[in-house]
Design a protein around this motif. Structure first.
Motif, short mmCIF file in Angstrom:
data_model
loop_
_atom_site.label_atom_id
_atom_site.label_comp_id
_atom_site.label_asym_id
_atom_site.label_seq_id
_atom_site.Cartn_x
_atom_site.Cartn_y
_atom_site.Cartn_z
N GLY A 133 40.20 43.34 43.83
CA GLY A 133 39.58 42.48 42.83
C GLY A 133 39.71 41.02 43.19
O GLY A 133 40.27 40.67 44.24
N THR A 134 39.21 40.17 42.33
CA THR A 134 39.21 38.74 42.59
C THR A 134 40.59 38.13 42.38
O THR A 134 41.34 38.55 41.49
CB THR A 134 38.20 38.02 41.69
OG1 THR A 134 38.41 38.43 40.33
CG2 THR A 134 36.77 38.37 42.08
N THR A 135 40.93 37.15 43.20
CA THR A 135 42.21 36.45 43.07
C THR A 135 42.06 35.13 42.32
O THR A 135 43.04 34.43 42.10
CB THR A 135 42.82 36.19 44.45
OG1 THR A 135 41.89 35.44 45.24
CG2 THR A 135 43.14 37.51 45.16
N GLU A 136 40.83 34.80 41.96
CA GLU A 136 40.56 33.63 41.13
C GLU A 136 39.34 33.93 40.28
O GLU A 136 38.58 34.86 40.59
CB GLU A 136 40.34 32.38 41.99
CG GLU A 136 39.23 32.51 43.00
CD GLU A 136 39.13 31.30 43.91
OE1 GLU A 136 38.00 30.97 44.31
OE2 GLU A 136 40.16 30.69 44.21
N PRO A 137 39.13 33.20 39.18
CA PRO A 137 38.01 33.53 38.29
C PRO A 137 36.66 33.44 38.98
O PRO A 137 36.44 32.59 39.86
CB PRO A 137 38.13 32.46 37.18
CG PRO A 137 39.54 32.00 37.23
CD PRO A 137 39.94 32.08 38.67
N VAL A 145 28.60 38.06 41.72
CA VAL A 145 27.82 38.95 42.58
C VAL A 145 28.44 39.01 43.98
O VAL A 145 28.57 40.09 44.57
CB VAL A 145 26.35 38.47 42.65
CG1 VAL A 145 25.59 39.24 43.73
CG2 VAL A 145 25.68 38.65 41.30
N ALA A 146 28.86 37.86 44.50
CA ALA A 146 29.48 37.84 45.83
C ALA A 146 30.78 38.64 45.83
O ALA A 146 31.06 39.39 46.77
CB ALA A 146 29.75 36.39 46.25
N ALA A 147 31.57 38.50 44.77
CA ALA A 147 32.83 39.23 44.68
C ALA A 147 32.58 40.73 44.60
O ALA A 147 33.24 41.52 45.29
CB ALA A 147 33.61 38.76 43.46
N ALA A 160 39.49 37.53 31.66
CA ALA A 160 40.81 37.30 32.25
C ALA A 160 41.89 37.12 31.19
O ALA A 160 43.05 37.46 31.41
CB ALA A 160 40.78 36.09 33.18
N ALA A 161 41.52 36.60 30.03
CA ALA A 161 42.49 36.36 28.96
C ALA A 161 42.48 37.47 27.93
O ALA A 161 43.16 37.38 26.91
CB ALA A 161 42.20 35.02 28.27
N GLY A 195 36.68 31.59 28.89
CA GLY A 195 35.59 32.39 29.43
C GLY A 195 35.80 32.89 30.85
O GLY A 195 34.86 33.39 31.47
N SER A 196 37.01 32.78 31.37
CA SER A 196 37.28 33.22 32.74
C SER A 196 37.04 34.72 32.88
O SER A 196 37.45 35.51 32.02
CB SER A 196 38.72 32.89 33.14
OG SER A 196 38.97 31.51 33.07
N VAL A 197 36.42 35.10 34.00
CA VAL A 197 36.05 36.50 34.22
C VAL A 197 36.65 36.99 35.53
O VAL A 197 36.62 36.30 36.55
CB VAL A 197 34.51 36.66 34.23
CG1 VAL A 197 34.10 38.07 34.66
CG2 VAL A 197 33.94 36.34 32.85
N LEU A 198 37.16 38.21 35.50
CA LEU A 198 37.74 38.89 36.65
C LEU A 198 36.82 40.04 37.05
O LEU A 198 36.30 40.75 36.20
CB LEU A 198 39.12 39.43 36.27
CG LEU A 198 39.75 40.56 37.09
CD1 LEU A 198 40.15 40.04 38.46
CD2 LEU A 198 40.97 41.12 36.37
N ILE A 199 36.60 40.20 38.36
CA ILE A 199 35.84 41.33 38.87
C ILE A 199 36.82 42.24 39.62
O ILE A 199 37.56 41.78 40.50
CB ILE A 199 34.71 40.88 39.83
CG1 ILE A 199 33.84 39.80 39.18
CG2 ILE A 199 33.87 42.07 40.26
CD1 ILE A 199 33.09 40.24 37.95
N GLU A 200 36.79 43.53 39.28
CA GLU A 200 37.77 44.46 39.83
C GLU A 200 37.10 45.80 40.12
O GLU A 200 36.14 46.17 39.45
CB GLU A 200 38.90 44.64 38.81
CG GLU A 200 40.16 45.31 39.32
CD GLU A 200 41.26 45.26 38.26
OE1 GLU A 200 42.21 44.49 38.43
OE2 GLU A 200 41.14 45.97 37.24
#
Length: 445
Positions: A133-137, A145-147, A160-161, A195-200
């Motif tokens: 997954g992503t290590t930053e938002p 999309v890139a992540a 993320a929250a 509004g931070s979002v994590l992609i996993e």
């Protein structure tokens, strides 16, 4: 031991905390909204203070009103229960700044674990397995999309929250991601102010297994076994059991060791839960999040380990040793918890109303942690949880059989409730076999 305790919560968890406090001779103070004035936790407290109207923002999340109630009643400590302000680091700091005892982990640990991306990175550094997954938002759609392209579809899009199964969506491909990203981000901003979002990576067939930890007053972190939490609707738990039928002794040792490392990495004190996803095909597990509070499902651990986790929380907060030997924790039997909610048993939509009938089941191995009695009104302002039906047996088969009898003997009339769903689940071959995953409720529907 603490002499007086303010419980900054409501319903079944407030009632449950008050029960332990009174058993220990600790004066229990309840705070309540205008809508909850007649509920059992208010009646059973030694003292009760109304802190505002039904809206939680004006009552159960009203920091100054709660602190004013603590001052007016001479409360020495505050227990936040779960939800509301329980994982609010600023509230924890303010409680301690006012000279009160905070019954929970330190504010720094709450902060560290409150952001899923930060928590993932901390756990990875501590040697706890994390899913790709992503290590930053993912700050915008292009970054998301890139992540996702790098991780591989399907992916989970997460606030993320967020917590408690809220702020999550699955994207099977880029088109779905472009739709879900904006939805999750908007929800996260509205609900969590972030509004931070994590992609996993999303695992289509997975089990949800968590470990109960307790950070002791002397600095040690101990693990009190695991709980299986895979029966879920909308990523929110309906059933929990301990031990997990999917976990072998060797896997259990790895789970517990990882959970202890997670707690040690943030200097954890008091009760907490390390939640993980388990791939049943490979027996790999990955850190999901840490809940820096007492969990709804803590009773199954209590029944299997013979401890009162609320008492242990109070002892840690008071700087006292635990009631048990941390080097000789011995689980016994099997326990299952069913969350009895005021909701439609088919679509799981909330169904508040006046309780006309409320008869709790009894019998060997049966425990009911309830927030209501007959005559109470279930309002639409709060979570739909009515009670937790918890059963224990010498083994899983006996626990299931006792659960069937208890569900049949639990009479609730008035608000809609999900007891019929549990009657169906307890006869479901997949559940009874123990070989189920987080998709079981969807397959039943």
């Amino acid at each position: 031991m603490i002499e007086s305790l303010l419980v900054a919560n409501r319903g079944e968890i407030a009632r449950r905390i008050i029960r332990t406090a009174k058993r220990l001779g600790v004066r229990a103070v309840a705070v309540h909204s205008e809508a909850d004035a007649d509920l059992p936790f208010v009646v059973e407290a030694d003292e009760a203070v109304c802190v505002g109207p039904a809206n939680p923002a004006q009552s159960y999340r009203n920091v100054e009103a709660i602190l004013a109630a603590a001052e007016a009643t001479g409360a020495q400590a505050i227990h936040p229960g779960y939800g509301f302000l329980s994982e609010n680091a600023d509230f924890a700091r303010t409680v301690q700044a006012r000279g009160l005892v905070w019954v929970g982990p330190g504010a720094d640990a709450i902060t560290a674990m409150g952001d899923k991306i930060n928590a993932r990175n901390l756990m990875a550094a501590a040697g706890v397995p994390v899913a790709p997954g992503t290590t930053e938002p993912a700050t915008d759609l292009d970054a998301a999309v890139a992540a996702a392209t790098g991780i591989g579809y399907p992916v989970m899009v997460k606030a993320a929250a967020g917590g408690g199964g809220m702020g999550m969506a699955v994207a099977a491909d880029e088109a779905a991601l472009r739709t879900e990203y904006d939805k999750v981000r908007a929800f996260a901003e509205r609900m969590f102010g972030d509004g931070s979002v994590l992609i996993e990576r999303y695992f289509p067939r997975v089990r949800h297994v968590e470990v109960q930890i307790l950070g002791l007053a002397d600095g040690r972190v101990v693990a009190l076994g695991e709980r299986e939490c895979s029966v879920q609707r909308r990523n929110q738990k309906l059933v929990e059991e301990s031990p997990s039928p999917a976990v072998s002794p060797e896997l259990r040792a790895r789970f517990l060791a990882a959970a202890v490392r997670a707690g040690e990495a943030v200097g954890y004190r008091n009760a907490g839960t390390v939640e993980c996803l388990l791939d049943p095909a490979t027996q790999e597990f990955f850190f999901l999040e840490m809940n820096t509070r007492l969990q709804v499902e803590h009773p199954v651990t209590e029944l299997v380990y013979g401890v009162d986790l609320v008492e242990e929380q109070l002892r840690v907060a008071a700087g006292l040793p635990p009631t048990f030997d941390p080097d000789a924790l011995t689980p016994r039997g099997h326990a299952i918890e069913l969350r009895i909610n005021a909701e439609d048993p088919k679509r799981f939509l909330p169904g508040p109303g006046v309780i006309g009938t409320w008869v709790e089941p009894t019998g060997e191995g049966v425990r009911v942690d309830s927030g209501y009695v007959a005559g109470n009104t279930v309002t639409p302002f709060y979570d739909s949880l009515l009670a937790k039906l918890v059963v224990a047996g010498a083994d899983r088969a006996e626990a299931i059989e006792r659960a069937r009898t208890a569900v049949a003997g639990f009479a609730v009339a008035g608000p809609k409730n999900n007891l019929p769903f549990f009657a169906e689940l307890l006869d479901n071959e997949e559940f009874v076999s123990g070989d189920y995953d987080t998709g079981i409720v969807g397959r039943m529907r």
